[in-house]
Design a protein around this motif. Sequence first.
Motif, PDB file in Angstrom:
ATOM      1  N   GLN A  96       0.822  -1.209   0.000  1.00  0.00           N
ATOM      2  CA  GLN A  96       0.000   0.000   0.000  1.00  0.00           C
ATOM      3  C   GLN A  96       0.859   1.264   0.000  1.00  0.00           C
ATOM      4  O   GLN A  96       0.620   2.199  -0.765  1.00  0.00           O
ATOM      5  CB  GLN A  96      -0.900  -0.009   1.235  1.00  0.00           C
ATOM      6  N   LYS A  97       1.879   1.294   0.842  1.00  0.00           N
ATOM      7  CA  LYS A  97       2.782   2.437   0.922  1.00  0.00           C
ATOM      8  C   LYS A  97       3.459   2.700  -0.418  1.00  0.00           C
ATOM      9  O   LYS A  97       3.598   3.850  -0.848  1.00  0.00           O
ATOM     10  CB  LYS A  97       3.830   2.177   2.009  1.00  0.00           C
ATOM     11  N   SER A  98       3.859   1.647  -1.100  1.00  0.00           N
ATOM     12  CA  SER A  98       4.529   1.793  -2.391  1.00  0.00           C
ATOM     13  C   SER A  98       3.607   2.443  -3.419  1.00  0.00           C
ATOM     14  O   SER A  98       4.029   3.327  -4.173  1.00  0.00           O
ATOM     15  CB  SER A  98       5.000   0.421  -2.899  1.00  0.00           C
ATOM     16  N   LEU A  99       2.340   2.015  -3.439  1.00  0.00           N
ATOM     17  CA  LEU A  99       1.394   2.590  -4.397  1.00  0.00           C
ATOM     18  C   LEU A  99       1.079   4.046  -4.069  1.00  0.00           C
ATOM     19  O   LEU A  99       0.898   4.875  -4.976  1.00  0.00           O
ATOM     20  CB  LEU A  99       0.111   1.755  -4.413  1.00  0.00           C
ATOM     21  N   GLU A 100       1.014   4.369  -2.798  1.00  0.00           N
ATOM     22  CA  GLU A 100       0.767   5.762  -2.406  1.00  0.00           C
ATOM     23  C   GLU A 100       1.898   6.668  -2.854  1.00  0.00           C
ATOM     24  O   GLU A 100       1.676   7.822  -3.238  1.00  0.00           O
ATOM     25  CB  GLU A 100       0.574   5.833  -0.887  1.00  0.00           C
ATOM     26  N   GLN A 101       3.125   6.149  -2.820  1.00  0.00           N
ATOM     27  CA  GLN A 101       4.275   6.918  -3.291  1.00  0.00           C
ATOM     28  C   GLN A 101       4.139   7.240  -4.778  1.00  0.00           C
ATOM     29  O   GLN A 101       4.383   8.366  -5.224  1.00  0.00           O
ATOM     30  CB  GLN A 101       5.560   6.098  -3.076  1.00  0.00           C
ATOM     31  N   ILE A 102       3.757   6.235  -5.547  1.00  0.00           N
ATOM     32  CA  ILE A 102       3.613   6.426  -6.995  1.00  0.00           C
ATOM     33  C   ILE A 102       2.468   7.386  -7.287  1.00  0.00           C
ATOM     34  O   ILE A 102       2.565   8.234  -8.182  1.00  0.00           O
ATOM     35  CB  ILE A 102       3.397   5.062  -7.677  1.00  0.00           C
ATOM     36  N   TYR A 103       1.388   7.279  -6.522  1.00  0.00           N
ATOM     37  CA  TYR A 103       0.235   8.170  -6.710  1.00  0.00           C
ATOM     38  C   TYR A 103       0.654   9.632  -6.631  1.00  0.00           C
ATOM     39  O   TYR A 103       0.222  10.471  -7.433  1.00  0.00           O
ATOM     40  CB  TYR A 103      -0.811   7.849  -5.642  1.00  0.00           C
ATOM     41  N   LYS A 104       1.519   9.962  -5.690  1.00  0.00           N
ATOM     42  CA  LYS A 104       1.897  11.365  -5.469  1.00  0.00           C
ATOM     43  C   LYS A 104       2.647  11.973  -6.650  1.00  0.00           C
ATOM     44  O   LYS A 104       2.478  13.148  -6.954  1.00  0.00           O
ATOM     45  CB  LYS A 104       2.749  11.471  -4.200  1.00  0.00           C
ATOM     46  N   VAL A 105       3.497  11.183  -7.310  1.00  0.00           N
ATOM     47  CA  VAL A 105       4.301  11.765  -8.390  1.00  0.00           C
ATOM     48  C   VAL A 105       3.579  11.725  -9.733  1.00  0.00           C
ATOM     49  O   VAL A 105       3.984  12.409 -10.685  1.00  0.00           O
ATOM     50  CB  VAL A 105       5.672  11.069  -8.511  1.00  0.00           C
ATOM     51  N   LEU A 106       2.488  10.951  -9.835  1.00  0.00           N
ATOM     52  CA  LEU A 106       1.697  10.960 -11.068  1.00  0.00           C
ATOM     53  C   LEU A 106       0.908  12.252 -11.196  1.00  0.00           C
ATOM     54  O   LEU A 106       0.418  12.795 -10.210  1.00  0.00           O
ATOM     55  CB  LEU A 106       0.709   9.795 -11.076  1.00  0.00           C
ATOM     56  N   ARG A 107       0.775  12.739 -12.414  1.00  0.00           N
ATOM     57  CA  ARG A 107      -0.115  13.880 -12.643  1.00  0.00           C
ATOM     58  C   ARG A 107      -1.565  13.402 -12.556  1.00  0.00           C
ATOM     59  O   ARG A 107      -1.853  12.208 -12.740  1.00  0.00           O
ATOM     60  CB  ARG A 107       0.156  14.492 -14.020  1.00  0.00           C
ATOM     61  N   PRO A 108      -2.516  14.280 -12.262  1.00  0.00           N
ATOM     62  CA  PRO A 108      -3.923  13.881 -12.341  1.00  0.00           C
ATOM     63  C   PRO A 108      -4.236  13.329 -13.730  1.00  0.00           C
ATOM     64  O   PRO A 108      -3.908  13.945 -14.740  1.00  0.00           O
ATOM     65  CB  PRO A 108      -4.674  15.185 -12.069  1.00  0.00           C
ATOM     66  N   GLY A 109      -4.837  12.162 -13.776  1.00  0.00           N
ATOM     67  CA  GLY A 109      -5.082  11.481 -15.044  1.00  0.00           C
ATOM     68  C   GLY A 109      -3.945  10.555 -15.453  1.00  0.00           C
ATOM     69  O   GLY A 109      -4.059   9.832 -16.453  1.00  0.00           O
ATOM     70  N   GLY A 110      -2.842  10.554 -14.701  1.00  0.00           N
ATOM     71  CA  GLY A 110      -1.714   9.685 -15.016  1.00  0.00           C
ATOM     72  C   GLY A 110      -2.052   8.219 -14.796  1.00  0.00           C
ATOM     73  O   GLY A 110      -2.916   7.864 -13.990  1.00  0.00           O
TER      74      GLY A 110
END
Length: 286
Positions: free
Chosen positions: A183-197
């Motif tokens: 879960q922590k790993s996915l949250e990290q990726i979520y933050k650096v993605l642009r909206p719609g990424g």
Amino acid sequence: MSASGESVSLEYRPVFPPQSTVVRERSLTPEEMEKLGNDRVLVSDFKQQKLETDAQKNWDLFYKRNTTNFFKDRHWTTREFDELKNCRESEGQKLVLLEAGCGVGNCIFPLLEEDLNIFIYACDFSPRAVEFVKKNALYCTERCLAFQCDLTKDDLQANIQVGTVDVATLIFVLSAIHPDKMQKSLEQIYKVLRPGGIVLFRDYGLYDHAMLRFKSGNKLGENFYVRQDGTRSFFFSREYLAGLFQNAGFETLVNEYVLRETVNKKEGLCVPRVFLQSKFRRPVHS
């Protein structure tokens, strides 16, 4: 963390017939059901804690033994994931991609060769793997930034600005992470993605042949096993994977099992391979 190897458990050369996608898991034979049902003994808590402590060391040793020769270059990614070509809003837009778990670059270097208008952030759990990436003749700091990162605790934002990545790939990576830390790993990726990424995902699916080959004494938990070299592998159901991504804030676009058979006519072997191939999106209005 390396893309943990779609061929780790197979020692013969495979031939791949056309694959199929389904929404239900593969049906088990009575023998397979009995084998999984009887495999109830878990690795001791002490050994499990040591495996977690030594996770980075075990992957570093993996790359020390195999260098850049273990995995084949993944020229199939643009065929399987058309977002790598079609997600640009304009023809001249530079695509910004994050490969989480780049290994020695088997995915990023084919992409850099095929697409001249792309910038790739490439991170891996193993410092040795990152060094192999940087020593590749195709590595160019104007088009790629490789860095060591433990997705379960390190901050991706130390190297990537928030909301700037168009596409992230997780290809045979999440399965090597302890389930409690996915879960922590996915949250990290979520933050650096642009909206719609978009996140493009491919990994081991429930009841894959590699899962059924584990002998008694290698089970860490439900659908979670350890290999002889100390690296670990989790086998995902559609429901489990969708829940992980949804809890991290993502929308599910595609989430399907990929079924194929690995055939070796010379040895008379035909084994079922099961992968999950999925696409998740950070909501546009997030």
